[in-house]
Design a protein around this motif. Sequence first.
Motif, mmCIF file in Angstrom:
data_model
loop_
_atom_site.group_PDB
_atom_site.id
_atom_site.type_symbol
_atom_site.label_atom_id
_atom_site.label_comp_id
_atom_site.label_asym_id
_atom_site.label_seq_id
_atom_site.Cartn_x
_atom_site.Cartn_y
_atom_site.Cartn_z
ATOM 1 N N GLY A 100 -22.513 136.899 65.683
ATOM 2 C CA GLY A 100 -21.576 136.918 64.568
ATOM 3 C C GLY A 100 -21.301 135.528 64.021
ATOM 4 O O GLY A 100 -21.898 134.539 64.443
ATOM 5 N N SER A 101 -20.384 135.491 63.091
ATOM 6 C CA SER A 101 -20.036 134.246 62.413
ATOM 7 C C SER A 101 -18.973 133.482 63.192
ATOM 8 O O SER A 101 -18.155 134.082 63.887
ATOM 9 N N PRO A 102 -18.958 132.156 63.053
ATOM 10 C CA PRO A 102 -17.898 131.385 63.686
ATOM 11 C C PRO A 102 -16.564 131.634 62.984
ATOM 12 O O PRO A 102 -16.530 132.095 61.844
ATOM 13 N N THR A 103 -15.479 131.331 63.687
ATOM 14 C CA THR A 103 -14.155 131.460 63.098
ATOM 15 C C THR A 103 -13.522 130.079 63.013
ATOM 16 O O THR A 103 -13.893 129.157 63.739
ATOM 17 N N TYR A 104 -12.548 129.956 62.135
ATOM 18 C CA TYR A 104 -11.896 128.682 61.884
ATOM 19 C C TYR A 104 -10.467 129.002 61.478
ATOM 20 O O TYR A 104 -10.250 129.760 60.533
ATOM 21 N N ALA A 105 -9.498 128.488 62.201
ATOM 22 C CA ALA A 105 -8.104 128.840 61.907
ATOM 23 C C ALA A 105 -7.179 127.667 62.195
ATOM 24 O O ALA A 105 -7.468 126.809 63.038
ATOM 25 N N PHE A 106 -6.053 127.659 61.504
ATOM 26 C CA PHE A 106 -5.034 126.634 61.705
ATOM 27 C C PHE A 106 -4.111 127.063 62.837
ATOM 28 O O PHE A 106 -3.602 128.174 62.850
ATOM 29 N N ASP A 107 -3.901 126.182 63.799
ATOM 30 C CA ASP A 107 -2.990 126.420 64.916
ATOM 31 C C ASP A 107 -1.665 125.751 64.566
ATOM 32 O O ASP A 107 -1.522 124.525 64.691
ATOM 33 N N ALA A 108 -0.706 126.550 64.128
ATOM 34 C CA ALA A 108 0.572 126.010 63.681
ATOM 35 C C ALA A 108 1.341 125.340 64.817
ATOM 36 O O ALA A 108 2.097 124.389 64.579
ATOM 37 N N ALA A 109 1.148 125.802 66.045
ATOM 38 C CA ALA A 109 1.875 125.230 67.182
ATOM 39 C C ALA A 109 1.483 123.773 67.425
ATOM 40 O O ALA A 109 2.318 122.968 67.826
ATOM 41 N N THR A 110 0.204 123.464 67.200
ATOM 42 C CA THR A 110 -0.261 122.094 67.440
ATOM 43 C C THR A 110 -0.549 121.326 66.159
ATOM 44 O O THR A 110 -0.798 120.122 66.205
ATOM 45 N N GLY A 111 -0.555 122.039 65.033
ATOM 46 C CA GLY A 111 -0.839 121.397 63.753
ATOM 47 C C GLY A 111 -2.302 120.986 63.604
ATOM 48 O O GLY A 111 -2.607 120.049 62.878
ATOM 49 N N THR A 112 -3.206 121.700 64.302
ATOM 50 C CA THR A 112 -4.632 121.368 64.251
ATOM 51 C C THR A 112 -5.466 122.581 63.870
ATOM 52 O O THR A 112 -5.015 123.719 63.971
ATOM 53 N N MET A 113 -6.692 122.315 63.472
ATOM 54 C CA MET A 113 -7.636 123.389 63.191
ATOM 55 C C MET A 113 -8.373 123.719 64.479
ATOM 56 O O MET A 113 -8.658 122.839 65.293
ATOM 57 N N ARG A 114 -8.671 125.006 64.686
ATOM 58 C CA ARG A 114 -9.368 125.492 65.875
ATOM 59 C C ARG A 114 -10.621 126.250 65.433
ATOM 60 O O ARG A 114 -10.618 126.907 64.394
ATOM 61 N N CYS A 115 -11.667 126.178 66.241
ATOM 62 C CA CYS A 115 -12.931 126.867 65.982
ATOM 63 C C CYS A 115 -13.164 127.906 67.066
ATOM 64 O O CYS A 115 -12.689 127.755 68.197
#
Length: 68
Positions: A31-46
């Motif tokens: 499948g495709s990779p995912t990419y999301a903002f982690d509001a708890a840490t203020g960083t992007m996650r893959c």
Amino acid sequence: MKLYRFLSGPDDSSFCHKVTAALNKGWELSGSPTYAFDAATGTMRCGQAVVKEVAGKDYHPDMKLGEQ
């Protein structure tokens, strides 16, 4: 047996190295990779799902998937 893992990490080179290591151990992208903002840490996650076919073994919930 077919194994499934979901790799995740920060949006930096460590995530790319984690996926690269899995690919070099015989895992395949699923499948495709995912990419999301982690509001708890203020960083992007893959995230990326990977799968691997392992012959001659049976699945057990206690097995360490990354060691297969």
